[in-house]
Design an enzyme around this catalytic site. Sequence first.
Site, PDB file in Angstrom:
ATOM      1  N   GLY A  23     -10.779  26.342  24.617  1.00 34.37           N
ATOM      2  CA  GLY A  23     -10.114  25.393  23.732  1.00 34.37           C
ATOM      3  C   GLY A  23      -9.417  24.303  24.542  1.00 34.37           C
ATOM      4  N   CYS A  24      -9.075  23.204  23.867  1.00 35.12           N
ATOM      5  CA  CYS A  24      -8.490  22.061  24.595  1.00 35.12           C
ATOM      6  C   CYS A  24      -7.063  22.360  25.053  1.00 35.12           C
ATOM      7  CB  CYS A  24      -8.542  20.803  23.746  1.00 35.12           C
ATOM      8  SG  CYS A  24      -8.019  21.015  22.039  1.00 35.12           S
ATOM      9  N   TYR A  25      -6.204  22.843  24.156  1.00 31.95           N
ATOM     10  CA  TYR A  25      -4.849  23.209  24.598  1.00 31.95           C
ATOM     11  C   TYR A  25      -4.908  24.272  25.697  1.00 31.95           C
ATOM     12  CZ  TYR A  25      -2.450  20.953  20.541  1.00 31.95           C
ATOM     13  OH  TYR A  25      -1.943  20.091  19.617  1.00 31.95           O
TER      14      TYR A  25
END
Length: 344
Positions: free
Chosen positions: A153-155
């Site tokens: 995921g990006c976070y």
Amino acid sequence: MKAAIIGISGYTGRILLRLLAQHPEIKTIVPVSRSKAGKKIIDVDSGFNKQVDFKMNPTKGFCIALEKATGMDFDVVFAALPHLKSAKHLRPFIGKAVIVDLSADFRIKDVAVFKQAYGVEPPRADLLDKAVYGLCEWYGDEIKKKDIIANPGCYPTSCLLALLPLVKEELLEDKIIINSISGISGAGKKVQENLLFCERTENCGAYLPGKMHRHTPEIQNELKNINPRMDVFFTPHLAPLKRGIATTITAELKGNNVKADVTRVFNQYYKKEPFICLRGDIIPQTGDVWGSNRCDLGWYVEGNTLFIFSVIDNLVKGASGQAVQNMNIRFGLDQTMGLKTTAV
Ligand SMILES: NC(=O)c1ccc[n+]([C@@H]2O[C@H](COP(=O)([O-])OP(=O)(O)OC[C@H]3O[C@@H](n4cnc5c(N)ncnc54)[C@H](OP(=O)(O)O)[C@@H]3O)[C@@H](O)[C@H]2O)c1
């Protein structure tokens, strides 16, 4: 190499298409779409350069439906689909091509942890052992051997790249506070009232704090694999930006550790990594990495308290760029091939 991209019309699908179009080893791209099947790619993405239309010979530059693509052979299939939809759509390609999945469907091996985050069991729990968590700088050796790569995921990418070396070297106390600010594209292209321009412009705030956000278990899971006592308090924020994640991490240094120890460990792990830029005293900004596959890290110590600043472009290092980096690693190519180390 021949690649398919499923979910071409979404934000990450579009960036994947643009990256692969300019990737020297990708000779053929098949764009797969539920909503745009039958449309010319140039009409779906007007930013697309016609000169690379030749890479779409098999479909003559048209997007096709999943059913048509299932009869074709690919070296690599990218899925840029919503979580819990992705694994189902990938079914015809599993075992026949290398899969790079941008959704969460294969990211968490612990069924209970996945259920905590997504409310249901992982759609293909039977395949989790065959998948690798595709955080390139950490799992490169495993990525080379696996045929299912779960793009992080990006976070989590922005948080884990900052935290993993320090947790591994036991520099940090167990409680970690993370505040992340994301651009609106992090939510995908869906039409949703709270994502409308008038709701978001000149407006910024937190959402889903503590353990509520789905990325908290993903971050925590990776840290707990190293130290089961690690506990993460994560608060995401939305800011009126199109792209970019700026993460600020606050943690206590253990024992006599000081800033020089943090600097030493970051250098030990990342000095040779082409996409990690160690900025030391400089607090990096999202604009520094816009359009690049970079993660920039800065750090600062006050007493025993460490502040780490991590920035990425959520659509590149946080998604499609890391997906291409994963493909490069898996196929033995230079990991930087087709990717930018300089911001645009
Ligand atoms: N946005 C980010 O910054 C980011 C970062 C890291 C990871 N991710 C993950 O990457 C994946 C794609 O994200 P995104 O931001 O590109 O999303 P998006 O902009 O909403 O695009 C998703 C695409 O999937 C297809 N789709 C939508 N609903 C579907 C359904 N029910 N069944 C099958 N296909 C469906 C559509 O493409 P077609 O109509 O063309 O098929 C849609 O455009 C998600 O799992 C997301 O969590 C996103």
